[in-house]
Each structure stands twice: as structure tokens, then as C-alpha cells.
Design an enzyme around this catalytic site. Structure first.
Site, PDB file in Angstrom:
ATOM      1  N   ASP A 176      32.153  10.469 112.809  1.00  0.00           N
ATOM      2  CA  ASP A 176      31.495  11.680 112.314  1.00  0.00           C
ATOM      3  C   ASP A 176      30.004  11.447 112.113  1.00  0.00           C
ATOM      4  O   ASP A 176      29.189  12.348 112.258  1.00  0.00           O
ATOM      5  CB  ASP A 176      32.070  12.107 110.961  1.00  0.00           C
ATOM      6  CG  ASP A 176      33.548  12.447 111.010  1.00  0.00           C
ATOM      7  OD1 ASP A 176      34.143  12.387 112.107  1.00  0.00           O
ATOM      8  OD2 ASP A 176      34.103  12.768 109.944  1.00  0.00           O
TER       9      ASP A 176
ATOM     10  N   HIS B 278      33.975  19.061 114.959  1.00  0.00           N
ATOM     11  CA  HIS B 278      34.312  17.855 115.704  1.00  0.00           C
ATOM     12  C   HIS B 278      35.086  18.218 116.975  1.00  0.00           C
ATOM     13  O   HIS B 278      36.193  18.758 116.915  1.00  0.00           O
ATOM     14  CB  HIS B 278      35.084  16.834 114.864  1.00  0.00           C
ATOM     15  CG  HIS B 278      34.324  16.480 113.607  1.00  0.00           C
ATOM     16  ND1 HIS B 278      34.905  15.863 112.536  1.00  0.00           N
ATOM     17  CD2 HIS B 278      33.018  16.664 113.267  1.00  0.00           C
ATOM     18  CE1 HIS B 278      34.001  15.679 111.586  1.00  0.00           C
ATOM     19  NE2 HIS B 278      32.841  16.171 112.010  1.00  0.00           N
TER      20      HIS B 278
ATOM     21  N   CYS C 172      38.292   9.263 115.683  1.00  0.00           N
ATOM     22  CA  CYS C 172      37.488   9.522 114.480  1.00  0.00           C
ATOM     23  C   CYS C 172      37.201   8.256 113.678  1.00  0.00           C
ATOM     24  O   CYS C 172      36.109   8.102 113.127  1.00  0.00           O
ATOM     25  CB  CYS C 172      38.202  10.494 113.556  1.00  0.00           C
ATOM     26  SG  CYS C 172      38.496  12.119 114.221  1.00  0.00           S
TER      27      CYS C 172
ATOM     28  N   ASP D 102      36.416  16.284 119.126  1.00  0.00           N
ATOM     29  CA  ASP D 102      37.351  15.294 119.663  1.00  0.00           C
ATOM     30  C   ASP D 102      38.821  15.561 119.330  1.00  0.00           C
ATOM     31  O   ASP D 102      39.665  14.681 119.534  1.00  0.00           O
ATOM     32  CB  ASP D 102      36.928  13.861 119.302  1.00  0.00           C
ATOM     33  CG  ASP D 102      36.677  13.654 117.821  1.00  0.00           C
ATOM     34  OD1 ASP D 102      36.733  14.635 117.058  1.00  0.00           O
ATOM     35  OD2 ASP D 102      36.400  12.503 117.435  1.00  0.00           O
TER      36      ASP D 102
ATOM     37  N   ASP E  83      27.122  16.740 113.142  1.00  0.00           N
ATOM     38  CA  ASP E  83      28.009  15.596 112.995  1.00  0.00           C
ATOM     39  C   ASP E  83      28.114  14.958 114.375  1.00  0.00           C
ATOM     40  O   ASP E  83      28.251  15.665 115.395  1.00  0.00           O
ATOM     41  CB  ASP E  83      29.401  16.013 112.511  1.00  0.00           C
ATOM     42  CG  ASP E  83      29.486  16.140 110.986  1.00  0.00           C
ATOM     43  OD1 ASP E  83      28.417  16.192 110.325  1.00  0.00           O
ATOM     44  OD2 ASP E  83      30.609  16.205 110.459  1.00  0.00           O
TER      45      ASP E  83
HETATM   46  N1  GLY Z   1      38.676  19.381 113.468  1.00  0.00           N
HETATM   47  C1  GLY Z   1      39.712  19.343 114.420  1.00  0.00           C
HETATM   48  C2  GLY Z   1      41.041  19.776 113.912  1.00  0.00           C
HETATM   49  O1  GLY Z   1      41.223  19.933 112.715  1.00  0.00           O
HETATM   50  O2  GLY Z   1      41.936  19.977 114.699  1.00  0.00           O
END
Ligand code: GLY
Length: 362
Positions: free
Chosen positions: A124, A243, A344, A245, A194
Site C-alpha cells: 500500500d 487498491h 498486499c 490488486d 496508495d
Molecule cells: N480493495 C479490494 C477489495 O476489497 O476487494
């Protein structure tokens, strides 16, 4: 050239710079694995509203700065140690952050936080692009000092030749929050992002706009990286975006695993084989403070043929195996609870390979 130097293993272990990582899939040599030890609940701020699970909001409001539940944390730490053992068993060097006290409240002239968070998710916070380590300007106030746990590592990499690029320290005053354009939780008051909203494809990076990443932040990074790198913003269909990913996972050149609903086709992936990840297997009642069960697809590539996958994500293991990958199963559901999975919790500081071009960009 000696016989030894011609041997494939000798070539594979040829010396590399202290920091060298251009993609998400080249053979991994060294990696930072985060630590959840001493972690605390984040102090609530309104910009978290659209990204954390419903059940977490009252908890953060009430318990911000208080220790994360000891039993869950212990189970997650054991899983992290399990990951470390697996990585080391593959000949990969693992380094860990420093222990810091996350319970200490802090503030600036404009705001205060009842504590920090953890050092569990270096992805992150930090990004390696080639020989550079970038410190992200994160928008959650409780994460303002998160880099402290990683600073001795960063200094060590710098002393050994890495470039060190901390983004401008954000002020995180109220002007940053309260409804940006298009419904995003952050405005364009100052650059924020991030690092986990970016993915690396050699000389090209892909990024999503999100509730923690604004256009100002993307522009800052683009200019900081200079003309040798391209940064393309891709649309994702995710009202909770934070995020990238658990939405896109490039596993090898030309192979992109995607979230079946969040992925929006983009010309940069022309020529890539795009396959949807199967739904996660996590039980509905599993405690999840930060993210959705789709962190099932937050896998870590050890090389273009090998991925670390959560042991109980059997449909994903089968899909990846059928696609030609070797899966390394590791227990990690308790880590999910605290906001992520293998991608992560890691920061790949050294991978083999250099700055190739893989995307369909001019
Ligand atoms: N931030 C990605 C998820 O919660 O799936």
C-alpha cells in the site's frame, strides 16, 4: 567464460542491483514481508466510508487506536511466518520491517489520530520501479507515519545504490476530503495515492483512480518517473475502489487474471489473454475489517510460471493450474481479515529482468 558461468543456475543467480524490480512476475530474488505485530484499529475518517466493509465502520469509530484482536492477530502472524518459510524455501531473501509502537497518538497543527495502523501491507505504502523505491503519500491520516517501520530498510537500500523517491508529504487537511469529482472520497487538493493502486509492466505502469488515489498523485508519479516510463490510467468498475490488486493481476507477459465484474477492457491489454478469477471461497461469516473476500486473487508471482495462492482457494488453484501455472498453496485467511493477501503484504525489491515493454501503448 567458465563452465560454471554458463550453467543456467549461475546465470539465474548473477548479481543484481540492491533494488531491481520492473514487473509483477519476473523471477523473485528478494522481498519485504510486512508484519501485523502491534497493529491497532485505524482511527475513523469519513473518506473510509466507501471502502471498508459495513461492519468495520462502527468498530473503527469506537476502537480507533486500540489493539487489533489478539487471537486473530496471532493467527495472522503465524500465517505470515508460514509465507516467509515458503519464500525462503524457494531461495528468496526475505526482509521484515522494524517493530514500531502503533498505539502512539499523533497529530499535526490541523488534525490528530488516536494511533497508527500496522506495518502489515508494504504494497500500500511503497513501490519499486526499476532501481527506485517510492514512498506513497497516503490519504488515511492514521497511516501518515507508517513508513517509519520501513525507513531503516529504505536507507539501507539507498546506501547500496537504490534511488529513494518520497512523494511530497501530504497535509491531509479537510480540503482533501468531502467529495471529490465523480464521487471519489479525495479531492484534487494535493497529490495522494496508495502504491497498491499501481501495477508494473516493465516501462509501463497501470493505475486506477480510487478513493485514495487522485489525478494529482498520478501526475506527480508520472513526472517523478520521467520520460522513460509510461503511466496509463485504466477504468475499473468498482464503487469501492481502493487498491487495484484485487481487480487485475498480471501473472506473466500476456496473462492477466481479472475480477469478473470490476475489469473494464482497455486497449493496453490488446493481445493479452484475460481470464476471470473464480469467486472466492471464504465463508460469509469470516471477520473482514478492511476488504472484500476478493483478495483471493491477490496472489504473488515467484516467476512467470509460479504463483503463491491461498490454500483453500481451490477453484482458483484449479483455474491457474489449467492455465499452465504452478501453484504454491499457503494458508492466509487470517491475514485476509486485516486487509489483504500475498501481493498486499509484500514488496518485491529484487526481481530478475529489466525494463521491457509489454503493453499495447504507443
Ligand atoms: N480493495 C479490494 C477489495 O476489497 O476487494
Amino acid at each position: 567464460m567458465t563452465n560454471d558461468a554458463r550453467h543456467p543456475d549461475a546465470r539465474a543467480r548473477a548479481p543484481l542491483p540492491a533494488v531491481n524490480s520492473y514487473t509483477e512476475w519476473d523471477p523473485l530474488r528478494e522481498v519485504v514481508v510486512g508484519s501485523l505485530l502491534g497493529g491497532v484499529f485505524p482511527d475513523w475518517q469519513e473518506s473510509m466510508e466507501r471502502v471498508v466493509p459495513d461492519a468495520a465502520r462502527p468498530v473503527f469509530r469506537e476502537l480507533g487506536g486500540a489493539p487489533l484482536p489478539a487471537g486473530l492477530l496471532k493467527a495472522a502472524e503465524e500465517e505470515l511466518e508460514g509465507l516467509v518459510a515458503v519464500l525462503e524455501g524457494h531461495g528468496i531473501t526475505v526482509v521484515r520491517p522494524d517493530a514500531v509502537d502503533h498505539e502512539v497518538p499523533f497529530g499535526t497543527p490541523h488534525w490528530s489520530a488516536r494511533g497508527g495502523l500496522y506495518a502489515g501491507m508494504p504494497r500500500d505504502l511503497l513501490m519499486v520501479v526499476g532501481d527506485a523505491i517510492i514512498e506513497a503519500p497516503m490519504s488515511w491520516r492514521c497511516r501518515h507515519h507508517e513508513v517509519d517501520a520501513f525507513r531503516s530498510l529504505i536507507k539501507s537500500y539507498f546506501r547500496r545504490g537504490a534511488r529513494w523517491l518520497p512523494a511530497p508529504r501530504p497535509q491531509l487537511t479537510d480540503e482533501l476530503y468531502g467529495g471529490g469529482a465523480d464521487g471519489w472520497a479525495v479531492t484534487e487538493f494535493e497529490p495522494v495515492f496508495d502504491a497498491a493502486d499501481f501495477l508494473r509492466f516493465g516501462r509501463d505502469l497501470v493505475v486506477q483512480r480510487s478513493h485514495v488515489t487522485n489525478d494529482f498523485g498520478i501526475d506527480w508519479l508520472r513526472r517523478a518517473l520521467g520520460p522513460g516510463f509510461g503511466v496509463t490510467v485504466v477504468e475499473t468498475d468498482d464503487p469501492h475502489a481502493m487498491h487495484i490488486d484485487a481487480t487485475l493481476a498480471p501473472l506473466a507477459p500476456g496473462k492477466l487474471l481479472v475480477h469478473p465484474e470490476r475489469y473494464v477492457p482497455h486497449e493496453v491489454f490488446a493481445g493479452w489473454e484475460v481470464r476471470p478469477a473464480p469467486p472466492p471461497t471464504l465463508p460469509r461469516e469470516w471477520p473482514m475489517y478492511f476488504c472484500s473476500p476478493w483478495v483471493s486473487m491477490n496472489v504473488l508471482s515467484l516467476d512467470p510460471e509460479t504463483v503463491v495462492v491461498e490454500r483453500q482457494e481451490q477453484p482458483l488453484i484449479e483455474a491457474l493450474t489449467e492455465w499452465g501455472f504452478r501453484c504454491v498453496p499457503v494458508d492466509f485467511r487470517h491475514v485476509y481479515t486485516f486487509g489483504g493477501s500475498f501481493h498486499c503484504v509484500t514488496l518485491d525489491t529484487v526481481r530478475e529482468g529489466g525494463p521491457g515493454r509489454y503493453l499495447g501503448v504507443p
